[in-house]
Design a protein around this motif. Structure first.
Motif, PDB file in Angstrom:
ATOM      1  N   TYR A 150       0.828  -1.205   0.000  1.00 51.02           N
ATOM      2  CA  TYR A 150       0.000   0.000   0.000  1.00 51.02           C
ATOM      3  C   TYR A 150       0.862   1.253   0.000  1.00 51.02           C
ATOM      4  O   TYR A 150       1.798   1.359   0.791  1.00 51.02           O
ATOM      5  N   PRO A 151       0.526   2.226  -0.835  1.00 49.96           N
ATOM      6  CA  PRO A 151       1.236   3.500  -0.749  1.00 49.96           C
ATOM      7  C   PRO A 151       0.877   4.195   0.570  1.00 49.96           C
ATOM      8  O   PRO A 151      -0.281   4.131   1.002  1.00 49.96           O
ATOM      9  N   MET A 152       1.845   4.862   1.194  1.00 49.65           N
ATOM     10  CA  MET A 152       1.560   5.578   2.444  1.00 49.65           C
ATOM     11  C   MET A 152       0.484   6.638   2.234  1.00 49.65           C
ATOM     12  O   MET A 152      -0.333   6.904   3.131  1.00 49.65           O
ATOM     13  N   THR A 153       0.446   7.240   1.042  1.00 45.56           N
ATOM     14  CA  THR A 153      -0.599   8.239   0.762  1.00 45.56           C
ATOM     15  C   THR A 153      -1.988   7.676   1.055  1.00 45.56           C
ATOM     16  O   THR A 153      -2.854   8.372   1.590  1.00 45.56           O
ATOM     17  N   ASP A 154      -2.216   6.399   0.742  1.00 43.66           N
ATOM     18  CA  ASP A 154      -3.533   5.787   0.963  1.00 43.66           C
ATOM     19  C   ASP A 154      -3.749   5.379   2.412  1.00 43.66           C
ATOM     20  O   ASP A 154      -4.884   5.143   2.825  1.00 43.66           O
ATOM     21  N   MET A 155      -2.672   5.244   3.179  1.00 40.11           N
ATOM     22  CA  MET A 155      -2.820   4.741   4.564  1.00 40.11           C
ATOM     23  C   MET A 155      -2.847   5.861   5.595  1.00 40.11           C
ATOM     24  O   MET A 155      -3.282   5.657   6.715  1.00 40.11           O
ATOM     25  N   GLN A 156      -2.355   7.063   5.237  1.00 41.07           N
ATOM     26  CA  GLN A 156      -2.169   8.109   6.244  1.00 41.07           C
ATOM     27  C   GLN A 156      -3.374   9.040   6.352  1.00 41.07           C
ATOM     28  O   GLN A 156      -3.313  10.053   7.023  1.00 41.07           O
ATOM     29  N   THR A 157      -4.481   8.643   5.704  1.00 44.72           N
ATOM     30  CA  THR A 157      -5.617   9.557   5.555  1.00 44.72           C
ATOM     31  C   THR A 157      -6.284   9.948   6.877  1.00 44.72           C
ATOM     32  O   THR A 157      -6.858  11.023   6.984  1.00 44.72           O
ATOM     33  N   GLU A 158      -6.248   9.044   7.890  1.00 44.50           N
ATOM     34  CA  GLU A 158      -6.996   9.306   9.130  1.00 44.50           C
ATOM     35  C   GLU A 158      -6.132   9.894  10.241  1.00 44.50           C
ATOM     36  O   GLU A 158      -6.644  10.237  11.298  1.00 44.50           O
ATOM     37  N   ALA A 159      -4.830   9.980  10.042  1.00 48.51           N
ATOM     38  CA  ALA A 159      -3.927  10.375  11.135  1.00 48.51           C
ATOM     39  C   ALA A 159      -3.911  11.889  11.317  1.00 48.51           C
ATOM     40  O   ALA A 159      -3.920  12.644  10.339  1.00 48.51           O
ATOM     41  N   ALA A 160      -3.840  12.327  12.584  1.00 46.28           N
ATOM     42  CA  ALA A 160      -3.783  13.772  12.863  1.00 46.28           C
ATOM     43  C   ALA A 160      -2.426  14.344  12.448  1.00 46.28           C
ATOM     44  O   ALA A 160      -2.335  15.495  12.037  1.00 46.28           O
ATOM     45  N   ASP A 161      -1.358  13.531  12.597  1.00 43.07           N
ATOM     46  CA  ASP A 161      -0.022  13.995  12.208  1.00 43.07           C
ATOM     47  C   ASP A 161       0.565  13.045  11.153  1.00 43.07           C
ATOM     48  O   ASP A 161       1.428  12.207  11.459  1.00 43.07           O
ATOM     49  N   PRO A 162       0.059  13.137   9.906  1.00 43.19           N
ATOM     50  CA  PRO A 162       0.528  12.192   8.872  1.00 43.19           C
ATOM     51  C   PRO A 162       1.986  12.400   8.501  1.00 43.19           C
ATOM     52  O   PRO A 162       2.605  11.532   7.885  1.00 43.19           O
ATOM     53  N   GLY A 163       2.551  13.536   8.927  1.00 47.29           N
ATOM     54  CA  GLY A 163       3.925  13.868   8.541  1.00 47.29           C
ATOM     55  C   GLY A 163       4.947  12.881   9.038  1.00 47.29           C
ATOM     56  O   GLY A 163       6.022  12.746   8.461  1.00 47.29           O
ATOM     57  N   ARG A 164       4.623  12.136  10.129  1.00 47.80           N
ATOM     58  CA  ARG A 164       5.620  11.224  10.696  1.00 47.80           C
ATOM     59  C   ARG A 164       5.428   9.770  10.261  1.00 47.80           C
ATOM     60  O   ARG A 164       6.075   8.860  10.795  1.00 47.80           O
ATOM     61  N   LEU A 165       4.510   9.537   9.321  1.00 44.53           N
ATOM     62  CA  LEU A 165       4.213   8.169   8.888  1.00 44.53           C
ATOM     63  C   LEU A 165       5.003   7.819   7.624  1.00 44.53           C
ATOM     64  O   LEU A 165       4.913   8.531   6.612  1.00 44.53           O
ATOM     65  N   VAL A 166       5.744   6.722   7.678  1.00 46.90           N
ATOM     66  CA  VAL A 166       6.536   6.293   6.519  1.00 46.90           C
ATOM     67  C   VAL A 166       6.296   4.801   6.284  1.00 46.90           C
ATOM     68  O   VAL A 166       5.832   4.095   7.174  1.00 46.90           O
ATOM     69  N   VAL A 167       6.635   4.344   5.092  1.00 47.79           N
ATOM     70  CA  VAL A 167       6.700   2.903   4.834  1.00 47.79           C
ATOM     71  C   VAL A 167       8.128   2.455   5.110  1.00 47.79           C
ATOM     72  O   VAL A 167       9.087   3.112   4.679  1.00 47.79           O
ATOM     73  N   GLY A 168       8.259   1.347   5.855  1.00 49.72           N
ATOM     74  CA  GLY A 168       9.562   0.694   6.031  1.00 49.72           C
ATOM     75  C   GLY A 168       9.350  -0.763   5.673  1.00 49.72           C
ATOM     76  O   GLY A 168       8.997  -1.574   6.536  1.00 49.72           O
ATOM     77  N   HIS A 169       9.485  -1.077   4.382  1.00 46.01           N
ATOM     78  CA  HIS A 169       9.113  -2.418   3.890  1.00 46.01           C
ATOM     79  C   HIS A 169      10.278  -3.395   4.033  1.00 46.01           C
ATOM     80  O   HIS A 169      11.305  -3.228   3.379  1.00 46.01           O
ATOM     81  N   PRO A 170      10.082  -4.427   4.879  1.00 44.20           N
ATOM     82  CA  PRO A 170      11.153  -5.394   5.102  1.00 44.20           C
ATOM     83  C   PRO A 170      11.006  -6.627   4.206  1.00 44.20           C
ATOM     84  O   PRO A 170      10.049  -6.727   3.424  1.00 44.20           O
ATOM     85  N   PHE A 171      11.904  -7.567   4.381  1.00 45.92           N
ATOM     86  CA  PHE A 171      11.862  -8.843   3.656  1.00 45.92           C
ATOM     87  C   PHE A 171      11.963  -9.966   4.673  1.00 45.92           C
ATOM     88  O   PHE A 171      12.667  -9.838   5.676  1.00 45.92           O
ATOM     89  N   ASN A 172      11.250 -11.022   4.396  1.00 45.77           N
ATOM     90  CA  ASN A 172      11.134 -12.099   5.365  1.00 45.77           C
ATOM     91  C   ASN A 172      12.344 -13.033   5.318  1.00 45.77           C
ATOM     92  O   ASN A 172      12.671 -13.538   4.242  1.00 45.77           O
ATOM     93  N   PRO A 173      13.000 -13.296   6.448  1.00 41.31           N
ATOM     94  CA  PRO A 173      12.746 -12.744   7.769  1.00 41.31           C
ATOM     95  C   PRO A 173      13.537 -11.445   7.992  1.00 41.31           C
ATOM     96  O   PRO A 173      14.723 -11.384   7.632  1.00 41.31           O
ATOM     97  N   PRO A 174      12.904 -10.443   8.601  1.00 44.75           N
ATOM     98  CA  PRO A 174      13.600  -9.154   8.775  1.00 44.75           C
ATOM     99  C   PRO A 174      14.887  -9.255   9.598  1.00 44.75           C
ATOM    100  O   PRO A 174      15.722  -8.377   9.520  1.00 44.75           O
ATOM    101  N   TYR A 175      15.049 -10.346  10.373  1.00 40.69           N
ATOM    102  CA  TYR A 175      16.280 -10.469  11.172  1.00 40.69           C
ATOM    103  C   TYR A 175      17.452 -11.014  10.346  1.00 40.69           C
ATOM    104  O   TYR A 175      18.569 -11.046  10.829  1.00 40.69           O
TER     105      TYR A 175
END
Ligand SMILES: NC(=O)C1=CN([C@@H]2O[C@H](COP(=O)(O)OP(=O)(O)OC[C@H]3O[C@@H](n4cnc5c(N)ncnc54)[C@H](O)[C@@H]3O)[C@@H](O)[C@H]2O)C=CC1
Ligand SMILES: C[N+](C)(C)CC(=O)CC(=O)[O-]
Length: 322
Positions: A124-149
C-alpha cells in the motif's frame, strides 16, 4: 521535533507480532534495543516468544550487539502501553487497507510527539494509509523482507503528506539498526523489490495454471539458476555480463528485439480455486514432510551461508577479528 537522534534510539515498539512483526522484534532485540510489542491475538505473546527463540541461533551466528537479550522484550496488554515511551514504532498488522488506516491513526494518537511510525506494508502506498492520522507527517513505509532479522533490505518511502525529514530520519535509524536501506524518492506500486518479485510470481502462476511447469520446477529453476547469481549481482549487472565484452549495450542489441514479446505478453493470472489448490499442493510436495519450523531453520542456515560466501559476513573467526 524528534524524541532523539536515530543514533540514540533505545526503545522500539513493534505493533502486530506475526511473521514480520516477530521478525522485526527479533532483529531489534539482537541489535540491543529494548522492545515493547503489542498484538491483539490471545496467543500472540506465546507465538512471539517462540518465533524469537527460533531465530536466536541464527542471530547469535550473525553476532549479537552488546547487552542484546531476549529478556529485553516486553509484551504489553494494550497498544497505548506499547508505544508510550517508544522512540521508533514499526507497524506490522495484516495487509488490509481499512485496518492499516485506523491503526496508524490510533498509533499516531498514542505515540509520543515526533516519534516516527513505519509501516511494514508490502504494497500500500503511504498516501492511501495516512488519511486518518492527525499527524501524517511522521508516517513512513519501512518495507522489510522475510525474515527481517536476516534479510538486510528495507525500502523506505513516504506518502504525499509525509514530512521528508521523517523519511530521512527513518532511513538513518534503519541504517544504525543494521539494515541495508533503499530510500525511494517517490511512491511506486510494490516499491522496487516487490514489483520485481510480483512480475516473476505472475509468470510462475501462469505456468502452473497452464500446466507448463510444476511448482518444484519453478523453484529449482531459480535456486539452481539465476538465484545463485542474484545473491552476488542484481539482474541488471548480471545481464550486462550476458553481453560479453560488449556489456549491456551488446546484450540489448542482441536480445532486446526477441525479448519484447515476453515483456508484454501476459496479464495477471486468475487466482481461481484450481490454481490455488495446485500451488498449495505443489508447495506441500516440495516441503517433502518438513515442517514450517524445519524449513525456517533450513532457510536461515542457507541465508547465513550466502551472506558469508558473498563477504557480507566474516567467513572465518580470523576474518571476524580483522
Ligand atoms: N509475510 C511476509 O513475507 C511479509 C509481510 N509484510 C507485511 O507485514 C505486515 C504483516 O504481515 P505478516 O506478519 O505476514 O502477517 P501475520 O498474519 O503473520 O501477522 C499479523 C499480526 O497482526 C496481528 N493483528 C491483527 N489485527 C491487528 C491490529 N488491529 N493491530 C495490530 N496487530 C493486529 C495478528 O494477530 C497477527 O499476529 C503486512 O503489512 C504485510 O504486507 C512485509 C514483508 C514480507
Ligand atoms: C509475499 N510478500 C509480498 C508479502 C513478500 C514481501 O513483501 C517481501 C518479501 O519478503 O519477499
Amino acid at each position: 521535533m524528534y524524541p532523539c537522534a536515530p543514533e540514540d534510539v533505545r526503545r522500539v515498539a513493534c505493533v502486530g507480532a506475526g511473521v514480520i512483526g516477530g521478525g522485526w522484534a527479533a532483529h531489534f532485540l539482537a541489535r540491543g534495543y529494548d522492545v515493547t510489542a503489542w498484538d491483539p491475538a490471545p496467543d500472540a505473546a506465546v507465538r512471539l516468544r517462540r518465533l524469537i527463540a527460533a531465530a536466536w541461533p541464527a542471530l547469535e551466528q550473525l553476532g549479537l550487539a552488546d547487552g542484546a537479550s531476549q529478556d529485553r522484550l516486553t509484551v504489553t496488554a494494550t497498544l497505548e502501553e506499547a508505544v508510550a515511551d517508544a522512540q521508533f514504532i514499526q507497524e506490522s498488522a495484516p495487509e488490509k487497507l481499512g485496518l492499516k488506516r485506523d491503526l496508524l491513526a490510533r498509533l499516531d494518537a498514542a505515540a509520543p510527539a515526533g516519534t516516527v511510525i513505519a509501516s511494514s506494508t508490502s504494497g500500500y502506498p503511504m498516501t492511501d494509509m495516512q488519511t486518518e492520522a492527525a499527524d501524517p507527517g511522521r508516517l513512513v513505509v519501512g518495507h522489510p523482507f522475510n525474515p527481517p532479522y536476516l534479510i538486510p533490505l528495507v525500502e523506505v518511502v513516504g506518502g504525499e503528506r509525509t514530512d521528508p525529514a521523517a523519511v530521512e530520519w527513518a532511513s538513518r535509524f534503519y541504517e544504525v539498526a543494521g539494515k541495508s536501506v533503499i530510500t525511494m524518492e517517490r511512491e511506486v506500486p510494490g516499491f522496487i523489490a516487490n514489483r520485481l518479485q510480483e512480475a516473476l510470481w505472475r509468470e510462475a502462476l501462469h505456468m502452473v495454471a497452464n500446466g507448463e511447469a510444476t511448482v518444484a520446477e519453478i523453484d529449482a529453476s531459480i535456486t539452481e539458476g539465476p538465484g545463485l547469481r542474484w545473491a552476488v549481482m542484481g539482474p541488471m549487472l548480471t545481464f550486462a555480463l550476458a553481453g560479453g565484452e560488449g556489456g549491456m549495450a551488446h546484450m540489448l542489441d542482441h536480445f532486446g528485439p526477441s525479448l519484447k514479446s515476453p515483456w508484454t505478453r501476459l496479464e495477471a493470472p486468475e487466482l481461481d480455486r484450481a490454481l490455488y489448490d495446485a500451488v498449495v499442493a505443489g508447495c506441500d510436495e516440495a516441503a517433502d514432510g518438513r515442517s514450517i519450523a524445519d524449513l525456517v531453520a533450513t532457510r536461515d542456515r542457507g541465508v547465513i551461508d550466502v551472506l558469508r560466501a558473498t563477504g557480507r559476513l566474516p567467513r572465518t573467526a580470523e576474518e571476524a577479528t580483522r
